[in-house]
Design a protein around this motif. Structure first.
Motif, mmCIF file in Angstrom:
data_model
loop_
_atom_site.group_PDB
_atom_site.id
_atom_site.type_symbol
_atom_site.label_atom_id
_atom_site.label_comp_id
_atom_site.label_asym_id
_atom_site.label_seq_id
_atom_site.Cartn_x
_atom_site.Cartn_y
_atom_site.Cartn_z
ATOM 1 N N LEU A 132 0.822 -1.211 0.000
ATOM 2 C CA LEU A 132 0.000 0.000 0.000
ATOM 3 C C LEU A 132 0.858 1.264 0.000
ATOM 4 O O LEU A 132 0.537 2.240 -0.688
ATOM 5 C CB LEU A 132 -0.942 -0.013 1.205
ATOM 6 C CG LEU A 132 -1.927 1.141 1.299
ATOM 7 C CD1 LEU A 132 -2.834 1.170 0.083
ATOM 8 C CD2 LEU A 132 -2.742 1.050 2.571
ATOM 9 N N GLU A 133 1.951 1.260 0.744
ATOM 10 C CA GLU A 133 2.813 2.443 0.792
ATOM 11 C C GLU A 133 3.406 2.752 -0.576
ATOM 12 O O GLU A 133 3.461 3.912 -0.989
ATOM 13 C CB GLU A 133 3.932 2.238 1.814
ATOM 14 C CG GLU A 133 3.456 2.248 3.240
ATOM 15 C CD GLU A 133 4.601 2.056 4.226
ATOM 16 O OE1 GLU A 133 5.753 2.384 3.880
ATOM 17 O OE2 GLU A 133 4.329 1.567 5.328
ATOM 18 N N CYS A 134 3.854 1.717 -1.295
ATOM 19 C CA CYS A 134 4.417 1.921 -2.634
ATOM 20 C C CYS A 134 3.347 2.412 -3.608
ATOM 21 O O CYS A 134 3.612 3.271 -4.453
ATOM 22 C CB CYS A 134 5.055 0.637 -3.157
ATOM 23 S SG CYS A 134 6.570 0.191 -2.304
ATOM 24 N N LYS A 135 2.138 1.905 -3.485
ATOM 25 C CA LYS A 135 1.046 2.363 -4.349
ATOM 26 C C LYS A 135 0.760 3.839 -4.116
ATOM 27 O O LYS A 135 0.600 4.612 -5.065
ATOM 28 C CB LYS A 135 -0.222 1.553 -4.086
ATOM 29 C CG LYS A 135 -0.197 0.163 -4.638
ATOM 30 C CD LYS A 135 -1.519 -0.512 -4.321
ATOM 31 C CE LYS A 135 -1.535 -1.953 -4.695
ATOM 32 N NZ LYS A 135 -2.819 -2.593 -4.356
ATOM 33 N N LYS A 136 0.693 4.229 -2.848
ATOM 34 C CA LYS A 136 0.429 5.640 -2.533
ATOM 35 C C LYS A 136 1.539 6.532 -3.061
ATOM 36 O O LYS A 136 1.283 7.589 -3.638
ATOM 37 C CB LYS A 136 0.283 5.821 -1.018
ATOM 38 C CG LYS A 136 -1.022 5.321 -0.462
ATOM 39 C CD LYS A 136 -1.093 5.566 1.032
ATOM 40 C CE LYS A 136 -2.370 5.056 1.626
ATOM 41 N NZ LYS A 136 -2.418 5.234 3.097
ATOM 42 N N PHE A 137 2.796 6.103 -2.865
ATOM 43 C CA PHE A 137 3.937 6.893 -3.324
ATOM 44 C C PHE A 137 3.914 7.057 -4.843
ATOM 45 O O PHE A 137 4.080 8.156 -5.370
ATOM 46 C CB PHE A 137 5.247 6.225 -2.883
ATOM 47 C CG PHE A 137 6.478 6.910 -3.419
ATOM 48 C CD1 PHE A 137 6.908 8.109 -2.878
ATOM 49 C CD2 PHE A 137 7.199 6.344 -4.459
ATOM 50 C CE1 PHE A 137 8.037 8.740 -3.373
ATOM 51 C CE2 PHE A 137 8.324 6.968 -4.957
ATOM 52 C CZ PHE A 137 8.745 8.169 -4.419
ATOM 53 N N ASN A 138 3.678 5.963 -5.575
ATOM 54 C CA ASN A 138 3.694 6.019 -7.036
ATOM 55 C C ASN A 138 2.478 6.732 -7.617
ATOM 56 O O ASN A 138 2.540 7.248 -8.732
ATOM 57 C CB ASN A 138 3.790 4.605 -7.617
ATOM 58 C CG ASN A 138 5.165 4.019 -7.393
ATOM 59 O OD1 ASN A 138 6.170 4.655 -7.664
ATOM 60 N ND2 ASN A 138 5.203 2.812 -6.870
ATOM 61 N N LEU B 182 8.622 4.485 -11.165
ATOM 62 C CA LEU B 182 8.236 3.404 -10.256
ATOM 63 C C LEU B 182 9.182 3.388 -9.070
ATOM 64 O O LEU B 182 10.386 3.187 -9.222
ATOM 65 C CB LEU B 182 8.300 2.076 -11.016
ATOM 66 C CG LEU B 182 7.749 0.856 -10.321
ATOM 67 C CD1 LEU B 182 6.267 1.019 -10.042
ATOM 68 C CD2 LEU B 182 7.977 -0.371 -11.175
ATOM 69 N N GLY B 183 8.640 3.613 -7.905
ATOM 70 C CA GLY B 183 9.417 3.540 -6.676
ATOM 71 C C GLY B 183 8.937 2.356 -5.860
ATOM 72 O O GLY B 183 7.747 2.231 -5.592
ATOM 73 N N LEU B 184 9.860 1.480 -5.493
ATOM 74 C CA LEU B 184 9.502 0.275 -4.749
ATOM 75 C C LEU B 184 10.350 0.147 -3.489
ATOM 76 O O LEU B 184 11.553 0.430 -3.510
ATOM 77 C CB LEU B 184 9.717 -0.976 -5.612
ATOM 78 C CG LEU B 184 8.911 -1.070 -6.901
ATOM 79 C CD1 LEU B 184 9.370 -2.262 -7.714
ATOM 80 C CD2 LEU B 184 7.443 -1.185 -6.589
ATOM 81 N N CYS B 185 9.739 -0.327 -2.423
ATOM 82 C CA CYS B 185 10.478 -0.571 -1.185
ATOM 83 C C CYS B 185 11.241 -1.893 -1.306
ATOM 84 O O CYS B 185 11.098 -2.625 -2.292
ATOM 85 C CB CYS B 185 9.513 -0.608 0.000
ATOM 86 S SG CYS B 185 8.367 -1.988 -0.018
ATOM 87 N N THR B 186 12.046 -2.220 -0.312
ATOM 88 C CA THR B 186 12.852 -3.445 -0.375
ATOM 89 C C THR B 186 11.982 -4.702 -0.423
ATOM 90 O O THR B 186 12.334 -5.670 -1.086
ATOM 91 C CB THR B 186 13.806 -3.539 0.833
ATOM 92 O OG1 THR B 186 13.038 -3.491 2.027
ATOM 93 C CG2 THR B 186 14.845 -2.440 0.811
ATOM 94 N N ILE B 187 10.859 -4.672 0.250
ATOM 95 C CA ILE B 187 9.983 -5.846 0.255
ATOM 96 C C ILE B 187 9.402 -6.085 -1.137
ATOM 97 O O ILE B 187 9.409 -7.211 -1.639
ATOM 98 C CB ILE B 187 8.863 -5.683 1.301
ATOM 99 C CG1 ILE B 187 9.460 -5.622 2.703
ATOM 100 C CG2 ILE B 187 7.852 -6.814 1.199
ATOM 101 C CD1 ILE B 187 8.499 -5.220 3.781
#
Length: 155
Positions: A100-106, A123-128
């Motif tokens: 959800l955090e990556c979706k909000k950021f992108n 596209l910004g993605l977290c480590t997970i």
């Protein structure tokens, strides 16, 4: 003298009238009383369910998820390194699962129009999320592509 159906119905009506008293129990009360006195009317599973406190399925699932999450390991930067040549040059579709955090950021980032019907999505993605993409590729390779090659070449 033989008893006929007519005689039986009269006898039962008279018995009904004589058996109804002010201090008699209703049918529901009799059934409830029998159920309390006879524990064998319920199976052991039913008795255990009644003895336990009622916990909703959602609460049970949340507890199970919390227990599993305690054992989970958050991936490091080294494990979650993405190599574009491995991701984009594969055959088949690219499926990206995002938290959800990556979706909000992108969702707040701007899109660049490249022409010819193409756009560039930043596209910004977290480590997970990055680690998950790498694991998807490995699972797809070992569980789908290798058996397919073995079947195709009769290995």
């Amino acid at each position: 003298m033989a008893i006929t159906r007519w005689d039986m119905s009269k006898a039962t009506e008279s018995e009904k009238k004589s058996s109804v008293n002010d201090d008699s129990m209703t049918l529901n009360e009799i059934v409830n009383d029998l159920a309390k006195k006879n524990p064998f009317l319920k199976t052991p599973m039913k008795r255990r369910r009644e003895e336990k406190e009622e916990v909703s399925a959602g609460e049970k699932r949340l507890e199970w998820l919390k227990e599993k999450a305690k054992k989970a390991v958050i991936p490091t930067e080294q494990v979650s390194t993405l190599k574009p040549e491995h991701i984009f040059l594969e055959n088949g579709p690219l499926i990206i699962h995002m938290c959800l955090e990556c979706k909000k950021f992108n969702s707040t980032r701007t899109v660049t129009n490249l022409g010819e019907g193409k756009i560039q999505l930043p596209l910004g993605l977290c480590t997970i999320c990055r680690s998950h993409i790498n694991r998807q590729r490995a699972v797809k390779f070992f569980e789908h592509e290798l058996p397919s090659i073995k079947k195709a070449y009769d290995l």
